[in-house]
Design a protein around this motif. Structure first.
Motif, PDB file in Angstrom:
ATOM      1  N   GLN A  54       8.330  14.609   6.797  1.00 18.32           N
ATOM      2  CA  GLN A  54       7.361  14.303   7.837  1.00 18.32           C
ATOM      3  C   GLN A  54       8.042  13.608   9.007  1.00 18.32           C
ATOM      4  N   PRO A  55       7.520  13.767  10.215  1.00 18.84           N
ATOM      5  CA  PRO A  55       8.077  13.029  11.353  1.00 18.84           C
ATOM      6  C   PRO A  55       7.835  11.541  11.191  1.00 18.84           C
ATOM      7  N   ARG A  56       8.667  10.738  11.813  1.00 20.75           N
ATOM      8  CA  ARG A  56       8.600   9.281  11.646  1.00 20.75           C
ATOM      9  C   ARG A  56       7.234   8.713  12.020  1.00 20.75           C
ATOM     10  N   ASP A  57       6.615   9.279  13.067  1.00 21.53           N
ATOM     11  CA  ASP A  57       5.359   8.692  13.518  1.00 21.53           C
ATOM     12  C   ASP A  57       4.201   8.938  12.559  1.00 21.53           C
ATOM     13  N   ARG A  58       4.410   9.795  11.539  1.00 26.93           N
ATOM     14  CA  ARG A  58       3.369  10.032  10.536  1.00 26.93           C
ATOM     15  C   ARG A  58       3.619   9.263   9.244  1.00 26.93           C
ATOM     16  N   LEU A  59       4.824   8.745   9.098  1.00 30.89           N
ATOM     17  CA  LEU A  59       5.153   8.044   7.862  1.00 30.89           C
ATOM     18  C   LEU A  59       4.359   6.751   7.708  1.00 30.89           C
ATOM     19  N   LYS A  60       4.032   6.113   8.818  1.00 31.13           N
ATOM     20  CA  LYS A  60       3.292   4.853   8.711  1.00 31.13           C
ATOM     21  C   LYS A  60       1.936   5.053   8.044  1.00 31.13           C
ATOM     22  N   ASP A  61       1.336   6.220   8.209  1.00 31.43           N
ATOM     23  CA  ASP A  61       0.062   6.506   7.545  1.00 31.43           C
ATOM     24  C   ASP A  61       0.270   6.675   6.044  1.00 31.43           C
ATOM     25  N   LEU A  62       1.313   7.394   5.663  1.00 31.74           N
ATOM     26  CA  LEU A  62       1.630   7.578   4.243  1.00 31.74           C
ATOM     27  C   LEU A  62       1.917   6.237   3.583  1.00 31.74           C
ATOM     28  N   TYR A  63       2.734   5.420   4.205  1.00 32.15           N
ATOM     29  CA  TYR A  63       3.130   4.142   3.624  1.00 32.15           C
ATOM     30  C   TYR A  63       1.960   3.152   3.586  1.00 32.15           C
ATOM     31  N   SER A  64       1.118   3.178   4.605  1.00 36.88           N
ATOM     32  CA  SER A  64      -0.023   2.255   4.642  1.00 36.88           C
ATOM     33  C   SER A  64      -1.050   2.585   3.576  1.00 36.88           C
ATOM     34  N   ASN A  65      -1.078   3.820   3.106  1.00 30.14           N
ATOM     35  CA  ASN A  65      -2.050   4.231   2.103  1.00 30.14           C
ATOM     36  C   ASN A  65      -1.519   4.098   0.678  1.00 30.14           C
ATOM     37  N   ALA A  66      -0.342   3.516   0.534  1.00 36.05           N
ATOM     38  CA  ALA A  66       0.197   3.250  -0.792  1.00 36.05           C
ATOM     39  C   ALA A  66      -0.298   1.888  -1.278  1.00 36.05           C
ATOM     40  N   SER A  67      -0.445   1.759  -2.588  1.00 39.10           N
ATOM     41  CA  SER A  67      -0.834   0.490  -3.194  1.00 39.10           C
ATOM     42  C   SER A  67       0.369  -0.240  -3.773  1.00 39.10           C
ATOM     43  N   VAL A  68       1.341   0.526  -4.228  1.00 37.14           N
ATOM     44  CA  VAL A  68       2.550  -0.061  -4.805  1.00 37.14           C
ATOM     45  C   VAL A  68       3.713   0.882  -4.551  1.00 37.14           C
ATOM     46  N   LEU A  69       4.821   0.305  -4.142  1.00 39.10           N
ATOM     47  CA  LEU A  69       6.068   1.053  -3.995  1.00 39.10           C
ATOM     48  C   LEU A  69       6.935   0.757  -5.203  1.00 39.10           C
TER      49      LEU A  69
ATOM     50  N   LEU B 174      11.803  -2.311   3.135  1.00 35.62           N
ATOM     51  CA  LEU B 174      11.448  -3.000   4.373  1.00 35.62           C
ATOM     52  C   LEU B 174      10.474  -2.182   5.205  1.00 35.62           C
ATOM     53  N   VAL B 175      10.686  -0.871   5.236  1.00 39.77           N
ATOM     54  CA  VAL B 175       9.818  -0.005   6.039  1.00 39.77           C
ATOM     55  C   VAL B 175       8.389  -0.029   5.504  1.00 39.77           C
ATOM     56  N   VAL B 176       8.243   0.101   4.196  1.00 39.87           N
ATOM     57  CA  VAL B 176       6.910   0.139   3.604  1.00 39.87           C
ATOM     58  C   VAL B 176       6.227  -1.225   3.722  1.00 39.87           C
ATOM     59  N   ARG B 177       6.970  -2.284   3.546  1.00 39.18           N
ATOM     60  CA  ARG B 177       6.367  -3.612   3.674  1.00 39.18           C
ATOM     61  C   ARG B 177       5.911  -3.880   5.111  1.00 39.18           C
ATOM     62  N   GLN B 178       6.530  -3.219   6.061  1.00 36.47           N
ATOM     63  CA  GLN B 178       6.098  -3.360   7.438  1.00 36.47           C
ATOM     64  C   GLN B 178       4.737  -2.699   7.665  1.00 36.47           C
ATOM     65  N   CYS B 179       4.440  -1.691   6.835  1.00 31.93           N
ATOM     66  CA  CYS B 179       3.195  -0.928   7.003  1.00 31.93           C
ATOM     67  C   CYS B 179       2.065  -1.400   6.101  1.00 31.93           C
ATOM     68  N   ALA B 180       2.371  -2.038   4.989  1.00 35.95           N
ATOM     69  CA  ALA B 180       1.322  -2.365   4.025  1.00 35.95           C
ATOM     70  C   ALA B 180       1.708  -3.578   3.200  1.00 35.95           C
ATOM     71  N   GLN B 181       0.719  -4.168   2.566  1.00 33.87           N
ATOM     72  CA  GLN B 181       0.912  -5.316   1.682  1.00 33.87           C
ATOM     73  C   GLN B 181       0.997  -4.776   0.270  1.00 33.87           C
ATOM     74  N   LEU B 182       2.207  -4.727  -0.269  1.00 29.91           N
ATOM     75  CA  LEU B 182       2.441  -3.962  -1.489  1.00 29.91           C
ATOM     76  C   LEU B 182       3.058  -4.768  -2.616  1.00 29.91           C
ATOM     77  N   ALA B 183       3.022  -4.174  -3.797  1.00 31.06           N
ATOM     78  CA  ALA B 183       3.836  -4.638  -4.911  1.00 31.06           C
ATOM     79  C   ALA B 183       5.138  -3.860  -4.874  1.00 31.06           C
ATOM     80  N   LEU B 184       6.231  -4.527  -5.209  1.00 29.95           N
ATOM     81  CA  LEU B 184       7.530  -3.876  -5.197  1.00 29.95           C
ATOM     82  C   LEU B 184       8.188  -4.023  -6.560  1.00 29.95           C
TER      83      LEU B 184
END
Length: 205
Positions: free
Chosen positions: A124-139, A153-163
């Motif tokens: 996916q293009p970079r500008d669409r990844l933020k939607d994918l990452y924001s809709n995750a509950s846990v990475l 770091l990228v996913v944590r920038q988009c969402a509040q997640l468990a790692l």
């Protein structure tokens, strides 16, 4: 992994000739020290994230979405993730895999016996990844060997997640608090950190 010996020799020669070796993580730094490189020749500078590109987006549903980002390979720990998820009995779960194929991908995925739906996401293009990452509950990042997983770091920038990190702990941040869950033995068998994510905690995430 089969390494090109000429390429490996070239890399090692560059290390020998370097006055300073920059590493992105403590893990990578310590691997050089373990190989006899003096700490005076090492500098640790973590990777950064473009906050203008990666930012939180609205979550579109209430599914508990487990996200894996990386090559679909043994090196990235995919077999361990599939085994862990296959043992979960959640009715609100979804496993999302984003990454390129490797020679072993088809065989690894063919053996997934879990009841939680598995969804593969292509490039996916970079500008669409933020939607994918924001809709995750846990990475979950179960890499066997990895100098530093920039996707954390990228996913944590988009969402509040468990790692889930390589040391077997989950770091999650519901309501601004950090929690760590070690591996646990259940009925005599070792269970990974995902077993701790019960319904109330999944709701919080």
């Amino acid at each position: 992994v089969e390494w090109d010996q000429r390429r490996l020799a070239s890399i090692e020669a560059e290390y020998d000739e370097s006055d300073l070796i920059v590493t992105p993580s403590r893990f990578a730094h310590d691997s050089f020290v373990a190989r006899g490189i003096p700490e005076s020749r090492l500098a640790m500078i973590p990777y950064g994230v473009d906050a203008d590109v990666y930012k939180p987006m609205p979550k579109r549903d209430h599914a508990f979405r487990i996200l894996f980002v990386g090559a679909l390979s043994i090196r990235k720990g995919l077999p361990y993730l599939l085994e862990a998820v296959a043992g979960l009995k959640w009715n609100d779960g979804e496993l999302v895999l984003r990454g390129g194929d490797t020679p072993e991908s088809a065989e690894l995925l063919r053996g997934y016996p879990g009841s939680i739906p598995l969804l593969r996401v292509g490039s996916q293009p970079r500008d669409r990844l933020k939607d994918l990452y924001s809709n995750a509950s846990v990475l979950v990042l179960p890499s066997i060997e990895d100098g530093f997983g920039l996707v954390i770091l990228v996913v944590r920038q988009c969402a509040q997640l468990a790692l889930a990190d390589r040391s077997g702990k989950v770091h999650c941040k519901p309501h601004g608090q950090n929690h760590r869950f070690p591996h646990t033995r259940v009925d005599g068998e070792e269970r990974g950190p995902l077993v701790h994510l019960d319904q109330p905690l999944r709701n919080a995430l």
